[in-house]
Design an enzyme around this catalytic site. Structure first.
Site, PDB file in Angstrom:
ATOM      1  N   CYS A  65       0.796  -0.994   0.065  1.00 15.54           N
ATOM      2  CA  CYS A  65      -0.031  -0.065   0.123  1.00 15.54           C
ATOM      3  C   CYS A  65       0.988   1.141   0.113  1.00 15.54           C
ATOM      4  CB  CYS A  65      -0.880  -0.062   1.231  1.00 15.54           C
ATOM      5  SG  CYS A  65      -0.011   0.037   2.654  1.00 15.54           S
ATOM      6  N   ARG A 116      -4.599   0.938   0.439  1.00 15.09           N
ATOM      7  CA  ARG A 116      -4.062  -0.697   0.693  1.00 15.09           C
ATOM      8  C   ARG A 116      -4.649  -1.309  -0.714  1.00 15.09           C
ATOM      9  NH1 ARG A 116      -7.166  -5.700   3.254  1.00 15.09           N
ATOM     10  NH2 ARG A 116      -5.465  -7.113   3.192  1.00 15.09           N
ATOM     11  N   ILE A 174      -3.196  -8.156  -0.676  1.00 13.02           N
ATOM     12  CA  ILE A 174      -2.374  -9.107  -0.885  1.00 13.02           C
ATOM     13  C   ILE A 174      -2.565 -10.209   0.116  1.00 13.02           C
ATOM     14  CG2 ILE A 174      -0.255 -10.062  -1.714  1.00 13.02           C
ATOM     15  CD1 ILE A 174      -1.320  -7.913  -3.586  1.00 13.02           C
ATOM     16  N   ASN A 193       3.409  -0.638   4.803  1.00  8.60           N
ATOM     17  CA  ASN A 193       3.521  -0.923   3.396  1.00  8.60           C
ATOM     18  C   ASN A 193       4.531  -1.965   3.048  1.00  8.60           C
ATOM     19  OD1 ASN A 193       3.745  -0.434   0.504  1.00  8.60           O
ATOM     20  ND2 ASN A 193       5.144   1.051   0.577  1.00  8.60           N
ATOM     21  N   GLY A 194       4.095  -2.955   2.217  1.00  6.49           N
ATOM     22  CA  GLY A 194       5.102  -4.084   1.835  1.00  6.49           C
ATOM     23  C   GLY A 194       4.695  -5.225   2.220  1.00  6.49           C
ATOM     24  N   GLU A 195       5.715  -6.250   2.581  1.00  6.65           N
ATOM     25  CA  GLU A 195       5.030  -7.587   3.003  1.00  6.65           C
ATOM     26  C   GLU A 195       6.341  -8.033   3.885  1.00  6.65           C
ATOM     27  OE1 GLU A 195       2.396  -9.093   1.941  1.00  6.65           O
ATOM     28  OE2 GLU A 195       2.064  -7.908   0.251  1.00  6.65           O
ATOM     29  N   ASP A 197      -0.161 -10.093   7.537  1.00  5.84           N
ATOM     30  CA  ASP A 197       1.287  -9.971   7.940  1.00  5.84           C
ATOM     31  C   ASP A 197       1.520  -9.021   8.716  1.00  5.84           C
ATOM     32  OD1 ASP A 197       0.928  -8.533   5.708  1.00  5.84           O
ATOM     33  OD2 ASP A 197       3.168  -8.690   5.024  1.00  5.84           O
ATOM     34  N   SER A 232      10.689 -10.142  -9.481  1.00  4.57           N
ATOM     35  CA  SER A 232      11.607  -9.696 -10.374  1.00  4.57           C
ATOM     36  C   SER A 232      12.986 -10.361  -9.887  1.00  4.57           C
ATOM     37  CB  SER A 232      11.539  -8.130 -10.411  1.00  4.57           C
ATOM     38  OG  SER A 232      12.461  -7.518 -11.093  1.00  4.57           O
ATOM     39  N   GLY A 233      13.882 -10.265 -10.984  1.00  5.24           N
ATOM     40  CA  GLY A 233      15.358 -10.524 -10.405  1.00  5.24           C
ATOM     41  C   GLY A 233      16.286  -9.375 -10.256  1.00  5.24           C
TER      42      GLY A 233
END
Length: 641
Positions: free
Chosen positions: A2, A51, A54, A76-78, A101, A365-366
């Protein structure tokens, strides 16, 4: 995933809910699914979010509080290890309201105080309000995957995931931060803690900031380890890397919504997809992009390689071939970026993110593999300098003089080789630190000083070199990259461009455990006998064929240099015309004119330098002049028409 934002008042005035809502409205693209806010009793502090759902989409509404509403958090994030943390916390008697989470942050803080961040493996920024202590704590993840901006005045401290949200605060207007200008011209991005907007700064990676009793404290909680492990054998490193990559990707596949992966056919993205395929009972959705056009576009077209890897790994592969409307894109993308950037990868990242968002909400992503495992050509500088120094000094000087006369362009195979040779020979006699700087810089410090009519001074690279260890040359470069280009260029554009289309982009090769593992690998094994990413490629040898592992590296950018000479030439010449430069009042118009002429005549490859100047002017029209992206786009298109 978010966008978070909030405000702490030093002056006793209550935080206005309408102000928090305005900050959220302008970043709605980061979180179109939900919004929420909490204002502390008495109104001293307010925290809020937008938000993108996820994890626990139905129940993970933020802000989240603990059982007695004493602690409140937005994130914000995981947090990738949240399930393990949740189980541990439940064993200690913690009761959870949601399956999100984010909620683990509350209980960890309650048990461990500020040290709770050391338990987290994730990409995040957060704001936590402690009602009992009347204390606000904000923080950013160790590598700086998620950005966080801060404004502080005598009356308030504001924070937000995007700088544009802070411009909603009373008394704060969009003005140029001239202190950031030299770094931007030199490096092509604005390194933390600076931003391009006066009065707004970036919270550096791995940093916490607390406000309590009107006092502000800020401190670093993590740094890249500098101890090199020379006892582990090559075979053992290969196995540890293989296991570490697999575990990192598996951790970051956690999602309650559809997930996919970017796939360029390069080593990093192919490694991520290979690990994903091992942990999925259905084909992985992979996404690739190519460009229409001539030789320059073909150089950046990696679709055949992506297609080959997709076939080997059995992915559900999607690809798009584009001839992008760059003039139409630049104002919109620079508005989303919040600050100008000279890395054309922000265009590619946006286009492939927009394409993938049609199917999925989360993408892997790499990004980061080149830094961790030694994938950039610049990491070979010391290797080739040692070979060059075997030649007599007179012959090296002659080669350097000849190289200085070579044509330079990155969008033809021959001219690109000449460009690389010219840059290497011109820097071969420099110290290792200055040689590395020459590979990274957009404009050298002398040209920056001439442009800005000011003396050259210290910069972000000086500070990063001073803080880096010197036990191992390659890991010293890795440490500098981790403090500068990685968070403030690559990760910033990855976050801003994916979130512009409400797509969560994860970077499993920058998983904290994998980063600390890679930091201990000796230079002689990361890059062995001139082979970039030697150990990583060995770890993937049973999954990917040699023609993928050892093909020539191509960055995730665009044929921008060719576009500046063709499609974008009228826009470039107008935006950098003498009268425009004089009216903006930032640069010497004669120096700008020389840079344009040298690039057009291929006397130098000025792609990044001219893109830096052009994007700064477009950004200035958006932010400093207060014009809309649509208005600026219409003006630029009229130049071409």
């Amino acid at each position: 995933m978010c966008g978070i934002h909030g405000l702490y008042r030093f002056d006793g005035e209550p935080v206005a809910p309408a102000l928090l809502s305005a900050m959220g409205d302008i970043t709605r693209h980061r979180g179109p699914d939900d919004e929420g806010l909490h204002i502390a009793p008495g109104g001293r502090c307010g925290i809020a979010m937008r938000r993108l759902s996820i994890i626990d989409p139905a129940g993970g509404h933020q802000p989240i509080s603990n059982a007695d509403d004493r602690l409140w958090v937005v994130c914000n994030g995981e947090i990738y290890n949240f399930r393990e943390l949740r189980a541990e916390l439940q064993e200690r008697g913690c009761r959870f309201k949601t399956g999100s989470d984010t909620e683990v942050l509350l209980h960890l803080y309650d048990l461990h105080g500020d040290d709770f961040v050391h338990r987290l493996n994730g990409m995040f920024n957060f704001a936590l309000w402690d009602e009992r202590r009347k204390r606000l704590l904000i923080g950013r993840d160790p590598l700086g995957v998620k950005p966080l901006y801060v404004h502080r005045s005598a009356t308030m401290l504001g924070f937000a995931t995007e700088a544009k949200a802070l411009l909603q605060l009373p008394g704060l207007s969009a003005e140029l931060n001239r202190d950031a200008l030299a770094d931007y011209l030199h490096l092509g991005y604005v390194p933390a803690p600076q931003s391009m907007l006066a009065g707004i700064r970036k919270l550096p990676p791995a940093t916490l900031l607390a406000v309590e009793n009107g006092e502000v404290k800020e401190w670093r909680y993590w740094r890249l380890p500098s101890r090199i492990d020379r006892a582990t054998t090559e075979a053992e490193w290969v196995e540890r890397i293989r296991t570490g990559m697999d575990a990192a990707v598996h951790r970051q596949m956690v999602s309650d919504v559809p997930i996919g992966a970017f796939l360029s056919g390069g080593v990093d993205s192919s490694a991520v997809v290979a690990c994903m395929a091992r942990h999925s009972d259905r084909p992985i959705r992979s996404y690739a992009i190519g460009f229409e056009g001539g030789e320059a576009e073909r150089l950046y077209n990696e679709l055949p390689y992506a297609r080959r890897v997709a076939g080997l790994l059995g992915t559900e592969h999607h690809e798009i071939v584009v001839k992008p409307d760059v003039v139409g894109l630049l104002p919109k993308l620079l508005w989303h970026m919040d600050e100008p950037v000279a890395d054309s990868a922000f265009i590619t990242t946006y286009l492939v993110s927009e394409f993938a968002r049609r199917d999925v909400k989360v993408i892997l992503s790499g990004v980061g593999g080149d830094e961790l495992f030694g994938g950039y050509r610049r990491y070979l500088g010391d290797h080739y300098v040692r070979k060059l120094q075997r030649l007599p000094r007179w012959s090296r000087r002659l080669m350097s003089r000849v190289a200085g006369q070579l044509p330079s362009d990155r969008h033809s195979k021959l001219l690109n080789h000449l460009r690389l040779a010219r840059g290497f020979l011109a820097s071969a006699e420099l110290s290792p630190d200055e040689r590395y700087r020459s590979y990274l810089q957009v404009l050298d410090r002398g040209t920056v000083a001439a442009l800005t009519r000011s003396a050259a001074g210290g910069d972000a690279l000086d500070a990063a070199f001073a803080a880096a260890g010197d036990e191992d040359a390659l890991n010293r470069m890795f440490a500098v990259d981790a403090e500068t280009q990685l968070p403030d260029d690559l990760l910033l554009l990855t976050d801003k461009m994916s979130m512009a289309v409400s797509l969560e982009c994860r970077v499993p090769l920058l998983d904290l455990e994998l980063v600390e593992l890679a930091a201990a690998i000796p230079e002689s094994l990361k890059v062995k006998n001139g082979r970039l990413k030697h150990l990583m490629k060995q770890a993937l040898a049973d999954v990917l064929p040699p023609d993928i592992l050892d093909r020539r590296k191509r960055g995730f950018g665009t044929p921008m240099g060719a576009w500046l000479k063709r499609d974008l030439a009228p826009v470039l010449r107008r935006l950098l015309a003498r009268d425009v430069v004089r009216d903006r009042g930032l640069f010497d118009a004669d120096v700008v004119a020389r840079l344009v002429a040298d690039h057009e005549a291929a006397r130098m490859d000025g792609t990044d330098a001219l893109l830096a100047l052009m994007n700064l002017e477009i950004w200035s029209r958006l932010y400093l002049d207060g014009r809309s992206p649509d208005d600026v786009t219409a003006e630029l298109k009229s130049l071409i028409a």
